[in-house]
Every structure is written in structure tokens, then in C-alpha cells.
Design an enzyme around this catalytic site. Structure first.
Site, PDB file in Angstrom:
ATOM      1  CG  PHE A 138      11.800  -6.447  -3.712  1.00  0.00           C
ATOM      2  CD1 PHE A 138      12.481  -6.360  -4.840  1.00  0.00           C
ATOM      3  CD2 PHE A 138      12.304  -5.501  -2.642  1.00  0.00           C
ATOM      4  CE1 PHE A 138      13.563  -5.797  -5.081  1.00  0.00           C
ATOM      5  CE2 PHE A 138      13.597  -4.875  -2.895  1.00  0.00           C
ATOM      6  CZ  PHE A 138      14.163  -4.967  -3.978  1.00  0.00           C
ATOM      7  CG  ASP A 223      11.498  -9.230   3.460  1.00  0.00           C
ATOM      8  OD1 ASP A 223      11.785  -8.615   4.106  1.00  0.00           O
ATOM      9  OD2 ASP A 223      11.905  -9.388   2.165  1.00  0.00           O
ATOM     10  CE  LYS A 252      13.367  -0.758   1.818  1.00  0.00           C
ATOM     11  NZ  LYS A 252      12.978  -2.131   1.311  1.00  0.00           N
TER      12      LYS A 252
HETATM   13  C1  LIG Z   1      13.737  -2.893   0.553  1.00  0.00           C
HETATM   14  C2  LIG Z   1      13.629  -4.354   0.719  1.00  0.00           C
HETATM   15  C3  LIG Z   1      14.391  -5.409   0.654  1.00  0.00           C
HETATM   16  C4  LIG Z   1      15.814  -5.258   0.459  1.00  0.00           C
HETATM   17  O1  LIG Z   1      16.463  -4.366   1.262  1.00  0.00           O
HETATM   18  P1  LIG Z   1      17.961  -3.521   0.915  1.00  0.00           P
HETATM   19  O2  LIG Z   1      18.151  -2.885   2.068  1.00  0.00           O
HETATM   20  O3  LIG Z   1      17.773  -2.753  -0.218  1.00  0.00           O
HETATM   21  O4  LIG Z   1      18.807  -4.939   0.487  1.00  0.00           O
HETATM   22  C5  LIG Z   1      14.062  -6.720   1.076  1.00  0.00           C
HETATM   23  N1  LIG Z   1      12.896  -7.124   1.307  1.00  0.00           N
HETATM   24  C6  LIG Z   1      11.902  -6.145   1.197  1.00  0.00           C
HETATM   25  C7  LIG Z   1      10.428  -6.487   1.745  1.00  0.00           C
HETATM   26  C8  LIG Z   1      11.951  -4.923   1.156  1.00  0.00           C
HETATM   27  O5  LIG Z   1      11.247  -4.104   1.037  1.00  0.00           O
END
Ligand SMILES: *Cc1c(COP(=O)(O)O)cnc(C)c1O
Length: 404
Positions: A138, A223, A252
Site C-alpha cells: 500500500f 515506503d 503518519k
Molecule cells: C498510510 C500509508 C500511505 C498513505 O499515506 P496517506 O497519508 O494516507 O496519503 C502510504 N504508504 C504506506 C505504507 C501507508 O501505510
């Protein structure tokens, strides 16, 4: 007309792309929250790994108030002190030489992907455009990031989607070897898959990805939107593995509840994000940067990071104790305070059924897919709140078992 909003207002006034729980929290302090009726909840969800210091932590509230009375926003026509301090702090504490600031994880990944493509064009030519990522991964909800993400349901119906994206199998190096080549510009990976089910990468897998990237002149992009900013007991998860990416994305927990994102990279790669190539109005916003700076300075200390590891052990012990009695979990896994409990065969697909029961017992938790109960609490959650939260979780699980 009533002035107090209700849960029904959600269905009346908001787009139906979410289905929030029935309660509406109105106040939070540390790892406790209270709803409109004054009912209290313990927070194991942490705003999905965002509320790194719980709710209204004094360090963050002070940063917000202090900067809030000075200067909020300028745009990138001017720079500002908090953004410069945040960038310097991130550079000093990581592998990175340069930082691009933005407001969310999706935006940080969008910048990383665009940068990877530009870097390939600058150094090797336009034919080097393939991006490899992983099934179940994701990376956000923009069209580029849902396309790179490995969950087809998030991109279906939004086509035409961006091309040049290939998906391999997480923790399976052979599946990457079959796709990688000199036309690969980047491999994007979560060091621990979050939404995909709390699955840590094996050290051999990340080492292998690093080697493949080096061999094919591709950029390795971590990521760390969910694993970053102290979540795994290191400032960033790559430090647990001793493997350095070329680009790292963070959001986050970075803002502790204020929308802040960042993309970190080396001098060499950063050069391809030349003047005018990319931007964001809110990126490096003074107010957000001041809060993220306060969060990072507080989190990146031996006390807090060691505390994350100690709390991990506590969570694990409690979950194992619950499991010995009720046998609902097949595996308990994760790093630091990003923990997943995979449901046992008898409760296959029923992780989501725990959430409303937990709410009734006064506990907020998360899932990661239908089969994994996920916890991503405050990095400084008090031990007493862990114990009380686990007692509430056990009551919810007793009810799940009783209704099975
Ligand atoms: C939550 C998340 C995202 C997206 O972040 P947003 O602030 O919702 O755009 C991208 N990568 C990972 C691994 C995530 O957990």
C-alpha cells in the site's frame, strides 16, 4: 436545528467512501479518548499509526501554540525557520542529504516515484521507466500510488492508470529477479507491509533488493510512511536492517496528528528534482513543520525508542496470554508498536468483527486486511493503559468466541 453533529450527519453530508464506527470521539488525552456521551476508550489504533505521542501531548501542543501565534504559512515562494530546522534534523538523523516536505504519505510517495522516473531519464534515458513493487503493498490513494500499490481493488474503475508498473511477490526475491532489468528505474517496498497484514520483510529480502538495484542502476525506495518516525523502535525501520535506501518516504507518525509528509534522499538523486520539477503549496508549511520537528526531537531519543521495544514485548505477552485461553490467533508479529495478530483458521476473516465488540468494551483497535487484528498505539502509551486495553480486548474476544 440541533447544533451537535450526529453520526447520521456523516451519511447526509459526507461522501460515502468511509464507514466510520457509530461513536464520535470529541476529546483525547494520552492514550484515552472520550465520545459525545462521555464514554471513555483506550486507544490502540493511534489514528492508524499517526498519533505517535498519543492525543494532545504537551510537547506537541506547545509547539502548535508557540508556532500558531507566530507564523502559519508562507508558500514555497519563501522558506521558513521550522521547515529548515525539520529538514536539517531529518538529514542529521538519517542517511539522507536532502528532504522534500509535503503533507501526506501519498504525496511523499508520489514525489518519490516522480523523482525516480526523472532520475532515470536524466542519467540513463526514457526507456528506463519500470517501477517494481509488491502484491498487497500500500502506497497511498493518488492514481500513481494506487497503481504502484499491490491491491487491485484500489485502482479498479479509475483507469486509464499509469503504465510501466510491475508487481512481484513480497519476501520472494526470485519473483523480483524475474521482473528486474536495466529498464527498471525503481523498486518501491515497505520494510514491513502495513495495510497488507503487518508482514516484516526478511533481512535477506531487503539485502537482495539492494543488490538487484545496484546491479541494474535502479533506485531502492523504502515506503516508511507507516513504519517510520520511531514506530519500530528505531527512528526509521531501515536502521533495524542496516540496509540504506536511495529514497525514503515518511508521514503518519512524523506529524504526530498534524498532516506532514517527507521524502528523504541523497544529494545525487535529489539533483533530479531540479527547480520547477515538482511542488506542493502546503509542503514545508511552518505550522506543520514546527509540530513535526517537536515530534521527531522527542521521539528520537534512547528513552522513547527503547520504550517502544519494551512496550512491544508487553503487547506480545498480553496477546499470547489471551491466545492461550481463547486460541483465536495463529501468529503474533510485527516490530515495535506496529503489531499484527493473524486470526486462527477457526476465526479466518473475522478480525473485523472484533472492532465493534472492542468499541463496546471501550477499546479502539485496527485491522490490516480481513484476517489480521492490528495495533498501532502511541509510542509512549502508559503500561497501565496497555494492561487495561488488553483486559477490554480480552472481553471483546470472549464475546467473539461465545458467538462463534
Ligand atoms: C498510510 C500509508 C500511505 C498513505 O499515506 P496517506 O497519508 O494516507 O496519503 C502510504 N504508504 C504506506 C505504507 C501507508 O501505510
Amino acid at each position: 436545528m440541533s447544533t451537535t453533529p450526529t453520526r447520521q450527519d456523516f451519511d447526509h453530508y459526507m461522501t460515502p467512501n468511509y464507514a466510520p464506527q457509530q461513536i464520535i470521539p470529541v476529546r483525547g488525552e494520552g492514550s484515552r479518548l472520550w465520545d459525545q456521551q462521555g464514554r471513555e476508550y483506550i486507544d490502540f489504533a493511534g489514528g492508524i499509526a499517526v498519533n505517535s505521542l498519543g492525543h494532545c501531548h504537551p510537547v506537541l501542543v506547545n509547539a502548535l501554540k508557540e508556532q500558531g501565534e507566530k507564523l502559519w504559512h508562507l508558500s514555497n515562494i519563501y522558506t521558513n525557520e521550522p521547515a529548515l530546522k525539520l529538514a536539517r534534523t531529518l538529514v542529521e538523523r538519517t542517511f539522507a542529504d536532502k528532504v522534500y516536505l509535503c503533507s501526506s504519505g501519498g504525496e511523499a510517495n508520489e514525489a518519490a516515484l516522480k523523482l525516480a522516473r526523472r532520475y532515470a531519464v536524466d542519467h540513463y534515458g526514457e526507456q528506463k521507466d519500470k517501477i517494481i513493487s509488491f502484491s498487497q503493498s500500500f502506497h497511498g490513494r493518488t492514481l500513481f500510488t494506487v497503481s504502484v500499490g499491490g491491491q487491485p481493488k484500489y485502482s479498479q474503475g479509475f483507469g486509464p492508470v499509469p503504465g510501466g508498473i510491475l508487481h512481484a511477490t513480497f519476501n520472494d526475491l526470485e519473483s523480483v529477479r524475474q521482473l528486474v532489468g536495466d529498464d527498471t528505474c525503481a523498486i518501491m517496498v515497505e520494510p514491513m507491509q502495513g495495510e497488507g497484514g503487518i508482514i516484516p520483510a526478511t533481512p535477506e529480502f531487503l539485502t537482495g533488493l539492494r543488490e538487484l538495484c545496484d546491479k541494474h542502476n535502479a533506485l531502492l525506495v523504502f515506503d516508511e510512511v507507516q513504519t517510520g518516525a520511531g514506530r519500530t523502535g528505531e527512528l526509521y525501520a531501515y536502521k533495524n536492517y542496516g540496509i540504506t535506501p536511495d529514497i525514503l518516504t515518511s508521514a503518519k507518525s512524523l506529524g504526530g496528528g498534524f498532516p506532514v509528509g517527507a521524502m528523504l534522499t541523497s544529494d545525487k538523486v535529489a539533483k533530479s528534482l531540479a527547480f520547477g520539477t515538482h511542488g506542493s503549496t502546503y509542503g514545508g508549511n511552518a505550522l506543520g513543520s514546527a509540530i513535526a520537528l517537536a515530534a521527531i526531537e522527542f521521539i528520537d531519543t534512547p528513552e522513547v525508542l527503547e520504550g517502544v521495544k519494551t512496550r512491544h514485548d508487553l503487547f506480545r505477552e498480553h496477546l499470547e496470554t489471551i491466545n492461550r485461553k481463547h486460541g483465536v490467533f495463529k501468529e503474533i508479529r510485527g516490530m515495535g508498536l506496529l503489531i499484527g495478530a493473524q486470526m486462527s483458521d477457526a476465526f479466518e476473516g473475522r478480525a473485523k468483527d472484533i472492532l465493534p465488540l472492542a468499541i463496546e468494551e471501550g477499546l479502539m483497535a485496527l485491522i490490516a486486511g480481513p484476517n489480521v487484528l492490528r495495533m498501532a498505539p502511541s509510542l509512549v502509551i502508559p503500561e497501565a493503559d496497555i494492561a487495561e486495553g488488553m483486559a477490554r480486548l480480552e472481553r471483546a474476544i470472549e464475546r467473539l468466541v461465545a458467538n462463534a
